[in-house]
Each structure stands twice: as structure tokens, then as C-alpha cells.
Design a protein around this motif. Structure first.
Motif, PDB file in Angstrom:
ATOM      1  N   ILE A  20      -5.223   4.495  -8.142  1.00  0.00           N
ATOM      2  CA  ILE A  20      -4.746   4.174  -6.800  1.00  0.00           C
ATOM      3  C   ILE A  20      -4.881   5.399  -5.902  1.00  0.00           C
ATOM      4  O   ILE A  20      -4.910   6.534  -6.369  1.00  0.00           O
ATOM      5  CB  ILE A  20      -3.280   3.685  -6.805  1.00  0.00           C
ATOM      6  CG1 ILE A  20      -2.325   4.815  -7.242  1.00  0.00           C
ATOM      7  CG2 ILE A  20      -3.106   2.458  -7.678  1.00  0.00           C
ATOM      8  CD1 ILE A  20      -0.874   4.512  -6.976  1.00  0.00           C
ATOM      9  N   VAL A  21      -4.984   5.126  -4.599  1.00  0.00           N
ATOM     10  CA  VAL A  21      -5.078   6.197  -3.601  1.00  0.00           C
ATOM     11  C   VAL A  21      -4.105   5.878  -2.472  1.00  0.00           C
ATOM     12  O   VAL A  21      -4.029   4.739  -2.005  1.00  0.00           O
ATOM     13  CB  VAL A  21      -6.506   6.316  -3.022  1.00  0.00           C
ATOM     14  CG1 VAL A  21      -6.566   7.423  -1.969  1.00  0.00           C
ATOM     15  CG2 VAL A  21      -7.519   6.582  -4.135  1.00  0.00           C
ATOM     16  N   ALA A  22      -3.349   6.883  -2.036  1.00  0.00           N
ATOM     17  CA  ALA A  22      -2.425   6.730  -0.911  1.00  0.00           C
ATOM     18  C   ALA A  22      -2.438   8.007  -0.080  1.00  0.00           C
ATOM     19  O   ALA A  22      -2.830   9.078  -0.560  1.00  0.00           O
ATOM     20  CB  ALA A  22      -1.012   6.427  -1.403  1.00  0.00           C
ATOM     21  N   LEU A  23      -2.013   7.886   1.175  1.00  0.00           N
ATOM     22  CA  LEU A  23      -1.810   9.050   2.026  1.00  0.00           C
ATOM     23  C   LEU A  23      -0.315   9.265   2.197  1.00  0.00           C
ATOM     24  O   LEU A  23       0.433   8.310   2.414  1.00  0.00           O
ATOM     25  CB  LEU A  23      -2.458   8.842   3.401  1.00  0.00           C
ATOM     26  CG  LEU A  23      -3.985   8.697   3.417  1.00  0.00           C
ATOM     27  CD1 LEU A  23      -4.467   8.527   4.860  1.00  0.00           C
ATOM     28  CD2 LEU A  23      -4.678   9.890   2.758  1.00  0.00           C
ATOM     29  N   ILE A  24       0.096  10.523   2.120  1.00  0.00           N
ATOM     30  CA  ILE A  24       1.507  10.891   2.269  1.00  0.00           C
ATOM     31  C   ILE A  24       1.630  11.839   3.459  1.00  0.00           C
ATOM     32  O   ILE A  24       1.002  12.906   3.468  1.00  0.00           O
ATOM     33  CB  ILE A  24       2.054  11.544   1.006  1.00  0.00           C
ATOM     34  CG1 ILE A  24       1.915  10.596  -0.202  1.00  0.00           C
ATOM     35  CG2 ILE A  24       3.514  11.958   1.198  1.00  0.00           C
ATOM     36  CD1 ILE A  24       2.298  11.241  -1.524  1.00  0.00           C
ATOM     37  N   PHE A  25       2.430  11.465   4.447  1.00  0.00           N
ATOM     38  CA  PHE A  25       2.679  12.295   5.622  1.00  0.00           C
ATOM     39  C   PHE A  25       4.061  12.928   5.470  1.00  0.00           C
ATOM     40  O   PHE A  25       5.067  12.223   5.398  1.00  0.00           O
ATOM     41  CB  PHE A  25       2.645  11.443   6.898  1.00  0.00           C
ATOM     42  CG  PHE A  25       1.334  10.763   7.147  1.00  0.00           C
ATOM     43  CD1 PHE A  25       0.417  11.302   8.044  1.00  0.00           C
ATOM     44  CD2 PHE A  25       1.016   9.561   6.522  1.00  0.00           C
ATOM     45  CE1 PHE A  25      -0.793  10.672   8.282  1.00  0.00           C
ATOM     46  CE2 PHE A  25      -0.190   8.922   6.759  1.00  0.00           C
ATOM     47  CZ  PHE A  25      -1.105   9.477   7.646  1.00  0.00           C
TER      48      PHE A  25
END
Length: 231
Positions: free
Chosen positions: A223-228
Motif C-alpha cells: 500500500i501507498v499513502a501520503l502523510i501530511f
């Protein structure tokens, strides 16, 4: 507090050559409950048809991140940058006192899919600039943008950091959150479990007043996600 927003709850636009999903209010989509989150102002999930794109237009005092998921962006701007941004690469354009640019899908057959992200800066004016890099898909957390450009990340004009999360099959991690900070997670690929919430592609999570979150991948796929990390 953790708030989940499903992908199908986002705003949408269909311009024929462009299909877009808006996480926050943008253009003709307006929702007073979704005007942004901290310094994060825009996440647009854009699909651009072959040989189409955004004509030359201007921006001012905004940090604009493009993350290409499929295809290639042909970029040209008023600072003299003429670049191609292929799938997997990130671009950070600091609009500063003003910049004009165009974004085009140069392929005659393949669509272009990318995320367009706007961050409100903490510095007004200044010289516009453009940075670009492929950070790969190393498992774990990779810093993409930060105020001081640490770990060879892109230098952004805001007290925030953007991270790429890559979680391999059947693995998990725990993410600590600094006191007084907020997180926003955008799911890019696959499905994960975050504090008992199932988060799928296009979903977003607002995280406030939490000391940590647990993220698990129970699937057989990466899985791939962006974290801000936001003020």
C-alpha cells in the motif's frame, strides 16, 4: 480525534478532457465543512485525457505539489523550467510573488493521473522556484518535503512535512505525533487499517489531538499513502 472522509464523498468535476475529485473546496465545488485542513488547502485527484492539459495560468503565494501516479506531465513555466515529470516523481513549485505555468499530457494514447496538492505558505512573496525528485518506493516512511529540506527532501515554505508511506503486505507500524501537531493521511494505493478504520484508495483521514496512530496492511499487496504533518 480521527475523522474519516470516504473517496465518494469528495467533490467532483468533469470537463471532458479532465476528470477531477476534490478533497477540499475548489473551483465550482464549495463545501464550508471542507475548506482545507491546517495549512493543507487542496488535494485534487486529476485524470487528464491524452494530448490535453492545463493551459498557461498563474499562481501566487502557494506551494504546489504534483505527484504523478500514471503517465507523464509536460511542465513549462515562466521561470524558464521545461521539464517532464514521469510516474513516481514529485514536483514542488513555489509560486512566491507570481509564476505562470502549463501542465500537459504529451501522450497520444495514455491518460495522465496525478495528485495536485496546495499548501498555504508561511512566507509571502519571494522568488518562485521549482524542485523535482523521484523518491522511489522504499518500504516505511520517506520524507518528501520539509521546511529545511532534510534528508534530501524538497524544501517547502511552511512549517509542515510531507511523507510517503509504503507498507508491504501483512505488516504494520505505529506513528508518533508531536504534541500540538495534526496529521492528514491520503490513501493513494490499496487499503489499510488505521485505528480500527478501514481506509481505501482516495479516502482521507484528519487526525487531531492524538499522540500516535497505528497503521496496518492486512492484504497481500503493498500500500501507498501520503502523510501530511501539519501545524
Amino acid at each position: 480525534m480521527i475523522t474519516l472522509r470516504r473517496s465518494n464523498e469528495r467533490g467532483s468535476a468533469d470537463h471532458g478532457w479532465l476528470h477531477s475529485k476534490h478533497t477540499f473546496s475548489f473551483a465550482n465545488y464549495y463545501d464550508p465543512q471542507h475548506m482545507g485542513f491546517s495549512a493543507l488547502r487542496v488535494i485534487n485527484d486529476d485524470l487528464v485525457h491524452p494530448e490535453a492539459g492545463f493551459d498557461t495560468h498563474g499562481h501566487k503565494n502557494m506551494e504546489i505539489i504534483s505527484f504523478v501516479l500514471e503517465g507523464t506531465i509536460a511542465h513549462k513555466d515562466s521561470e524558464g523550467n521545461v521539464q517532464e515529470l514521469p510516474a513516481g516523481e514529485f514536483q514542488l513549485m513555489s509560486a512566491g510573488k507570481g509564476i505562470y505555468h502549463s501542465e500537459y499530457n504529451p501522450s497520444s494514447t495514455e491518460p495522465l493521473k496525478f495528485l495536485q496538492i496546495w499548501i498555504e505558505p508561511n512566507e509571502i512573496g519571494g522568488k518562485p522556484g521549482c524542485q523535482q525528485k523521484d523518491f522511489g518506493k522504499k518500504p516505511g516512511i520517506t520524507t518528501i518535503a520539509s521546511p529545511d529540506g532534510k534528508d534530501d527532501s524538497l524544501a517547502i515554505k511552511q512549517d509542515m512535512s510531507l511523507h510517503q508511506l509504503v507498507l508491504e503486505a501483512n505488516s504494520e507500524l505505529e506513528l508518533d505525533i508531536e504534541q500540538g501537531r495534526s496529521l492528514y493521511l491520503h490513501q493513494v494505493q490499496g487499503s489499510m487499517e488505521t485505528n480500527d478504520l478501514i481506509v481505501s484508495e482516495g479516502d482521507g483521514i484528519k487526525v487531531r489531538d492524538e499522540s500516535n496512530i497505528k497503521i496496518a496492511n492486512h492484504s497481500d499487496d503493498r500500500i501507498v499513502a501520503l502523510i501530511f504533518d501539519l501545524p
